[in-house]
Design an enzyme around this catalytic site. Structure first.
Site, PDB file in Angstrom:
ATOM      1  N   THR A   1      -6.171   1.861  -6.732  1.00 24.98           N
ATOM      2  CA  THR A   1      -7.320   1.795  -5.986  1.00 24.98           C
ATOM      3  C   THR A   1      -8.190   2.912  -6.096  1.00 24.98           C
ATOM      4  O   THR A   1      -7.765   4.055  -5.987  1.00 24.98           O
ATOM      5  CB  THR A   1      -7.040   1.620  -4.446  1.00 24.98           C
TER       6      THR A   1
ATOM      7  N   LYS B   1      -8.435  -1.610  -8.757  1.00 30.28           N
ATOM      8  CA  LYS B   1      -9.079  -2.322  -7.815  1.00 30.28           C
ATOM      9  C   LYS B   1     -10.149  -1.300  -7.235  1.00 30.28           C
ATOM     10  O   LYS B   1     -10.365  -0.279  -6.979  1.00 30.28           O
ATOM     11  CB  LYS B   1      -8.009  -2.334  -6.599  1.00 30.28           C
TER      12      LYS B   1
ATOM     13  N   HIS C   1     -13.571  -3.262  -1.127  1.00 26.09           N
ATOM     14  CA  HIS C   1     -12.690  -2.711   0.009  1.00 26.09           C
ATOM     15  C   HIS C   1     -13.149  -3.315   1.351  1.00 26.09           C
ATOM     16  O   HIS C   1     -12.902  -2.696   2.577  1.00 26.09           O
ATOM     17  CB  HIS C   1     -12.575  -1.182   0.074  1.00 26.09           C
TER      18      HIS C   1
ATOM     19  N   TYR D   1      -2.108   4.936  -4.013  1.00 28.96           N
ATOM     20  CA  TYR D   1      -3.559   5.928  -3.845  1.00 28.96           C
ATOM     21  C   TYR D   1      -2.996   7.097  -4.629  1.00 28.96           C
ATOM     22  O   TYR D   1      -2.071   7.845  -4.203  1.00 28.96           O
ATOM     23  CB  TYR D   1      -3.434   6.027  -2.114  1.00 28.96           C
TER      24      TYR D   1
ATOM     25  N   SER E   1       0.760  -1.207  -0.035  1.00 26.86           N
ATOM     26  CA  SER E   1       0.060   0.139   0.017  1.00 26.86           C
ATOM     27  C   SER E   1       0.636   1.406  -0.023  1.00 26.86           C
ATOM     28  O   SER E   1       1.888   1.336   0.585  1.00 26.86           O
ATOM     29  CB  SER E   1      -0.674   0.006   1.231  1.00 26.86           C
TER      30      SER E   1
HETATM   31  C1  LIG Z   1      -6.772  -2.311   8.012  1.00 26.18           C
HETATM   32  C2  LIG Z   1      -7.275  -2.303   6.550  1.00 26.18           C
HETATM   33  C3  LIG Z   1      -6.405  -1.387   5.847  1.00 26.18           C
HETATM   34  C4  LIG Z   1      -6.343  -1.420   4.404  1.00 26.18           C
HETATM   35  N1  LIG Z   1      -5.803  -0.538   3.739  1.00 26.18           N
HETATM   36  C5  LIG Z   1      -5.892  -0.512   2.225  1.00 26.18           C
HETATM   37  C6  LIG Z   1      -4.792  -0.061   1.520  1.00 26.18           C
HETATM   38  O1  LIG Z   1      -3.962   0.884   2.066  1.00 26.18           O
HETATM   39  N2  LIG Z   1      -5.129   0.095   0.133  1.00 26.18           N
HETATM   40  C7  LIG Z   1      -6.043  -0.620  -0.395  1.00 26.18           C
HETATM   41  O2  LIG Z   1      -6.138  -0.400  -1.525  1.00 26.18           O
HETATM   42  N3  LIG Z   1      -6.896  -1.423   0.246  1.00 26.18           N
HETATM   43  C8  LIG Z   1      -6.876  -1.274   1.731  1.00 26.18           C
HETATM   44  N4  LIG Z   1      -7.779  -2.175   2.353  1.00 26.18           N
HETATM   45  C9  LIG Z   1      -8.777  -3.036   1.738  1.00 26.18           C
HETATM   46  C10 LIG Z   1      -7.979  -4.398   1.294  1.00 26.18           C
HETATM   47  O3  LIG Z   1      -7.201  -4.281   0.404  1.00 26.18           O
HETATM   48  C11 LIG Z   1      -9.152  -5.349   0.872  1.00 26.18           C
HETATM   49  O4  LIG Z   1      -9.853  -4.824  -0.395  1.00 26.18           O
HETATM   50  C12 LIG Z   1     -10.262  -5.685   1.799  1.00 26.18           C
HETATM   51  O5  LIG Z   1      -9.580  -5.492   3.131  1.00 26.18           O
HETATM   52  C13 LIG Z   1     -11.012  -7.019   1.586  1.00 26.18           C
HETATM   53  O6  LIG Z   1     -11.986  -7.113   2.623  1.00 26.18           O
HETATM   54  P1  LIG Z   1     -11.564  -8.474   3.815  1.00 26.18           P
HETATM   55  O7  LIG Z   1     -10.475  -8.005   4.305  1.00 26.18           O
HETATM   56  O8  LIG Z   1     -12.805  -8.383   4.422  1.00 26.18           O
HETATM   57  O9  LIG Z   1     -11.478  -9.738   2.876  1.00 26.18           O
HETATM   58  C14 LIG Z   1      -7.626  -2.102   3.837  1.00 26.18           C
HETATM   59  C15 LIG Z   1      -8.220  -3.176   4.532  1.00 26.18           C
HETATM   60  C16 LIG Z   1      -7.942  -3.162   5.796  1.00 26.18           C
HETATM   61  C17 LIG Z   1      -8.692  -4.145   6.827  1.00 26.18           C
HETATM   62  C1  LIG Z   2      -6.393   6.538   3.711  1.00 22.94           C
HETATM   63  C2  LIG Z   2      -6.795   5.124   3.755  1.00 22.94           C
HETATM   64  C3  LIG Z   2      -5.839   4.227   3.754  1.00 22.94           C
HETATM   65  C4  LIG Z   2      -6.094   2.939   4.151  1.00 22.94           C
HETATM   66  C5  LIG Z   2      -7.383   2.089   3.698  1.00 22.94           C
HETATM   67  O1  LIG Z   2      -7.626   2.035   2.530  1.00 22.94           O
HETATM   68  C6  LIG Z   2      -8.544   1.663   4.689  1.00 22.94           C
HETATM   69  O2  LIG Z   2      -8.343   1.817   5.849  1.00 22.94           O
HETATM   70  O3  LIG Z   2      -9.249   0.915   4.083  1.00 22.94           O
END
Ligand SMILES: Cc1cc2nc3c(=O)[nH]c(=O)nc-3n(C[C@H](O)[C@H](O)[C@H](O)COP(=O)(O)O)c2cc1C
Ligand SMILES: CCCCC(=O)C(=O)O
Length: 387
Positions: free
Chosen positions: A177, A260, A284, A151, A127
């Site tokens: 994303t 994404k 997400h 991002y 990320s």
């Molecule tokens: C704590 C956390 C942080 C995340 N940060 C990002 C991120 O920085 N960039 C991004 O594209 N998706 C981010 N996501 C989304 C994940 O890539 C993913 O799409 C999502 O968690 C899928 O759902 P699941 O964990 O319930 O399977 C984040 C998800 C969580 C739980």
């Molecule tokens: C500023 C957003 C970055 C992390 C992210 O994608 C999330 O927390 O779901």
């Protein structure tokens, strides 16, 4: 018996061995165990979703509505789970989803995750909002495959700088994303007044960037930290982007690109028409549009619209190997696992992440074989029945 399912025998013979006893073989227990280990703020950030969390629940309910119909006597002695996605070879069609701010779950954060993934040969998608820089993570991951998740900031020069740094550090594919140009209404974080970025966590790639530093008057120190955080808030996301802006990405990234956050077949089609190499069907994890459809329900329509002209990946709700079989059967070429590996990180650092990845691979292989398949590409809609 392959190396992956051998992990099952290893556990029978030696128990969970080198990993902490609280690491479960039933990965659906990870969240409850992580809740006991993490601060309320860090746990809320990982487990929480948008609004009433209806979409997060829908993501799981959608998996429950599909059941696998096992087939017998099909010679599944030799199994091959390996895949090649966007030019990257992997031992199983599993990638580690981009997750920001991993140092709030374990002090080793992204570095531990990169090491664990590399030891399994599975790709990470790092990320932009990581708590370590992309160069540090690349070094920790060594020869392990790595993709970079952008991002897309308001400042175009900063975007170009991120892409150049990612290329130089050996990230081979780009994930952009689209669904998070701003954070949604997330009650758990709001109620705890918790946003790691405002504390300077998850800003490492920004603060270390020459373009960002120039904008805040030099390297980020205690003296200009508040200015830097405010500049991060001002530039993080860009709500005015349109499909036309994808031309800019193509100009500045010569490797494969996947978008994404795709949920609608027409958006998938537009991605293909714009020359994108892949789409990631994702909501997400229910963290953005509460009330949105379950990501798994979006998958068949997107796969049909893409029609084999780009790679189709999937995330949002994957918890077990059997979930992976269902997503592959409904049209995904590979899946991204997300929250489960974060909980593994919280519970056992690098060993905890490795444990989760090995369990997922072993369970995927066993479910695939026991339902009558040797390879993921043998799965299709006929593998499943709606219950
Ligand atoms: C704590 C956390 C942080 C995340 N940060 C990002 C991120 O920085 N960039 C991004 O594209 N998706 C981010 N996501 C989304 C994940 O890539 C993913 O799409 C999502 O968690 C899928 O759902 P699941 O964990 O319930 O399977 C984040 C998800 C969580 C739980
Ligand atoms: C500023 C957003 C970055 C992390 C992210 O994608 C999330 O927390 O779901």
């Amino acid at each position: 018996m392959s190396a992956l399912a051998d992990f099952q025998n290893e556990i029978y013979l030696k128990g969970l061995g080198d990993v902490r006893p609280e690491l479960p073989a039933d990965l659906t227990r990870l969240e409850g165990l992580a809740e006991r280990r993490l601060s309320a703020q860090a746990f809320g950030y990982a487990a929480g979703s948008a609004g009433a969390e209806a979409t997060a629940r829908a993501n799981r309910a959608a998996f429950d509505r599909w059941r696998i119909v096992p087939r017998m006597l099909r010679d599944v002695a030799h199994r091959d789970l390996s895949a090649e996605v966007l030019g990257t070879a992997m031992p199983a069609p599993i990638l580690l989803a981009p997750i920001g701010v991993q140092s709030i779950f374990h002090p080793d954060g992204e570095l531990a995750v990169a090491r664990a993934a590399a030891s399994c040969g599975l790709p990470i998608v790092l990320s932009t909002a990581a708590s370590a820089t992309m160069e540090e993570v690349a070094e920790a991951g060594g020869e392990g495959p790595r993709w970079y998740q952008l991002y897309w900031p308001k400042d175009r020069d900063l975007a170009v700088s991120f892409l150049e740094r990612a290329k130089a550090a050996g990230y081979t594919a780009l994930v952009v994303t689209l669904d998070t140009f701003t954070l949604a209404w997330r009650p758990r974080d709001l109620e705890q007044a918790y946003l790691p970025f405002l504390r300077g966590i998850g800003t490492a790639n920004y603060f270390s960037d020459p373009v960002f530093q120039k904008a805040v008057g030099g390297p980020v120190t205690d003296a200009n930290r508040d200015t830097a955080v405010l500049h991060w808030v001002a530039t993080f996301g860009n709500p005015s982007l349109t499909w036309d802006d994808l031309v800019f990405l193509r100009e500045h990234w010569d490797g494969p690109i996947a978008l994404k956050g795709i949920q609608h077949p027409d958006d998938a089609r537009r991605a293909v028409d714009a020359g994108m190499d892949g789409v990631i069907v994702s909501n997400h994890g229910g963290r953005q549009v509460d009330g949105a459809i379950a990501s798994l329900d979006a998958l068949p329509g997107v796969a049909a619209a893409v029609g084999g002209q780009a790679a189709v990946l999937f995330d949002s709700g994957i918890r077990t190997g059997s979930d992976i079989v269902k997503a592959l059967a409904l049209g995904a070429e590979a899946v991204l696992v997300a929250r489960p590996y974060v909980y593994g990180l919280a519970l056992g650092g690098e060993a905890g992440v490795r444990h989760v990845l090995r369990c997922l691979q072993a369970e995927l292989e066993l479910t695939l074989a026991l339902s009558g398949h040797r390879r993921p590409d043998e799965l299709g809609p006929e593998t499943l029945q709606r219950s």
